[in-house]
Design a protein around this motif. Sequence first.
Motif, mmCIF file in Angstrom:
data_model
loop_
_atom_site.group_PDB
_atom_site.id
_atom_site.type_symbol
_atom_site.label_atom_id
_atom_site.label_comp_id
_atom_site.label_asym_id
_atom_site.label_seq_id
_atom_site.Cartn_x
_atom_site.Cartn_y
_atom_site.Cartn_z
ATOM 1 N N UNK A 82 0.822 -1.206 0.000
ATOM 2 C CA UNK A 82 0.000 0.000 0.000
ATOM 3 C C UNK A 82 0.859 1.261 0.000
ATOM 4 N N UNK A 83 0.303 2.299 -0.617
ATOM 5 C CA UNK A 83 0.762 3.658 -0.373
ATOM 6 C C UNK A 83 -0.067 4.221 0.775
ATOM 7 N N UNK A 84 0.497 5.191 1.476
ATOM 8 C CA UNK A 84 -0.170 5.759 2.645
ATOM 9 C C UNK A 84 -0.545 7.207 2.359
ATOM 10 N N UNK A 130 -3.878 2.838 0.479
ATOM 11 C CA UNK A 130 -4.242 2.682 -0.929
ATOM 12 C C UNK A 130 -3.480 1.481 -1.495
ATOM 13 N N UNK A 131 -4.214 0.379 -1.676
ATOM 14 C CA UNK A 131 -3.586 -0.873 -2.096
ATOM 15 C C UNK A 131 -3.127 -0.785 -3.552
ATOM 16 N N UNK A 132 -1.927 -1.294 -3.803
ATOM 17 C CA UNK A 132 -1.386 -1.344 -5.169
ATOM 18 C C UNK A 132 -0.330 -2.443 -5.205
ATOM 19 N N UNK A 133 -0.786 -3.695 -5.276
ATOM 20 C CA UNK A 133 0.128 -4.825 -5.160
ATOM 21 C C UNK A 133 1.093 -4.956 -6.335
ATOM 22 N N UNK A 289 -6.419 12.127 -5.830
ATOM 23 C CA UNK A 289 -5.090 12.186 -6.432
ATOM 24 C C UNK A 289 -4.290 10.913 -6.151
ATOM 25 N N UNK A 290 -4.471 10.315 -4.975
ATOM 26 C CA UNK A 290 -3.776 9.062 -4.690
ATOM 27 C C UNK A 290 -4.219 7.970 -5.662
ATOM 28 N N UNK A 291 -5.502 7.907 -5.902
ATOM 29 C CA UNK A 291 -6.023 6.904 -6.844
ATOM 30 C C UNK A 291 -5.478 7.164 -8.242
#
Length: 339
Positions: A82-84, A130-133, A289-291
């Motif tokens: 994840x990003x935080x 924000x999950x992003x495997x 913006x994170x998405x």
Amino acid sequence: MKTIILEQPGRLVLADTPQPSFDPQKEALVRVHRVGVCGTDLHAFHGRQPFFSYPRILGHELGVEIVEVGSNEQGLRPGDRCAVEPYLHCGQCIACRRGAPNCCLNLKVMGVGIDGGMREFIAVPLAKLHRANGLSWEQLALVETLCIGAHAVYRADPKPGELALVIGAGPIGLSVLEFVQLAGCTPIVMDTNPKRLAFCREKLHIAHTIDATQSPLENLLEISKGELATVVFDATGNPSSMMQAFRYVAHSGKLVFVGLFQGDITFNDPDFHRRETTLLATRNARPEEFIRVIRLFEAGKIAIEPWVGERAKFEEVPDRFLLWTAPDRAIIKPMIVFD
């Protein structure tokens, strides 16, 4: 657990602290793999960061792995990368109600107003993960930096073909530059550091760069054919630069202050009115913006390889940090490795 603490300006220490407790219904316990070092951290080290108190665990640009989490609507599971989103908002104030949690009246930013991620483990609210495997740890750690640029450009809303001047070629300025280009603008970069200008020309293929110490207004007039820039972003946090930036804005143009400092900004009011300048501030970033940044990474539309100039292990950080604060440093983004 291994922890880096900024005890007071100029003094970073290595410490062994207890693993944090967490509420499994609202939070996840995550392992920190990468921490990006940014201007906020460097300003805090020098005692020049607004909204800051000591001692503090720095770190808000994080690439993390979920270790423990309860049942949740997001479907987050142990092992997820994840990003935080490090901005903890209240959800009730006027800014939050208007869809601007990034400038919440009661905002607490991890690593600034509360302790951050320069440690092995940290508890993070579920909504801020924000999950992003499919992304690397370093890509995840750079998401927040890029979101700052994404939000600044969102605020300015430039149109394709506009001439956009980005003042300050540090990490935040480069994140603005990334989204200026994605918006279809023609970019110009201004800085006082010749190494950073060379980086923009050679690594990022920016055609127009301006040395801010060598007749910058005249150079901008030449590049713009006398019309100046329709949108100007100042990412320096330097009061002299910010006040000079008013001179670079074309008639009917916009000036966006991305950087900030502890003090007042003054400008010539008749000139400001004559140009009908729009002045904007930009603070942090929104969840949208994170998405967006994660989706751009996943689509291969953002390359960060040139950004990461140096990696340091946990135990090396106190000695390296002072070097990273040097004003003429060529390193764009130092990265702390907790693996």
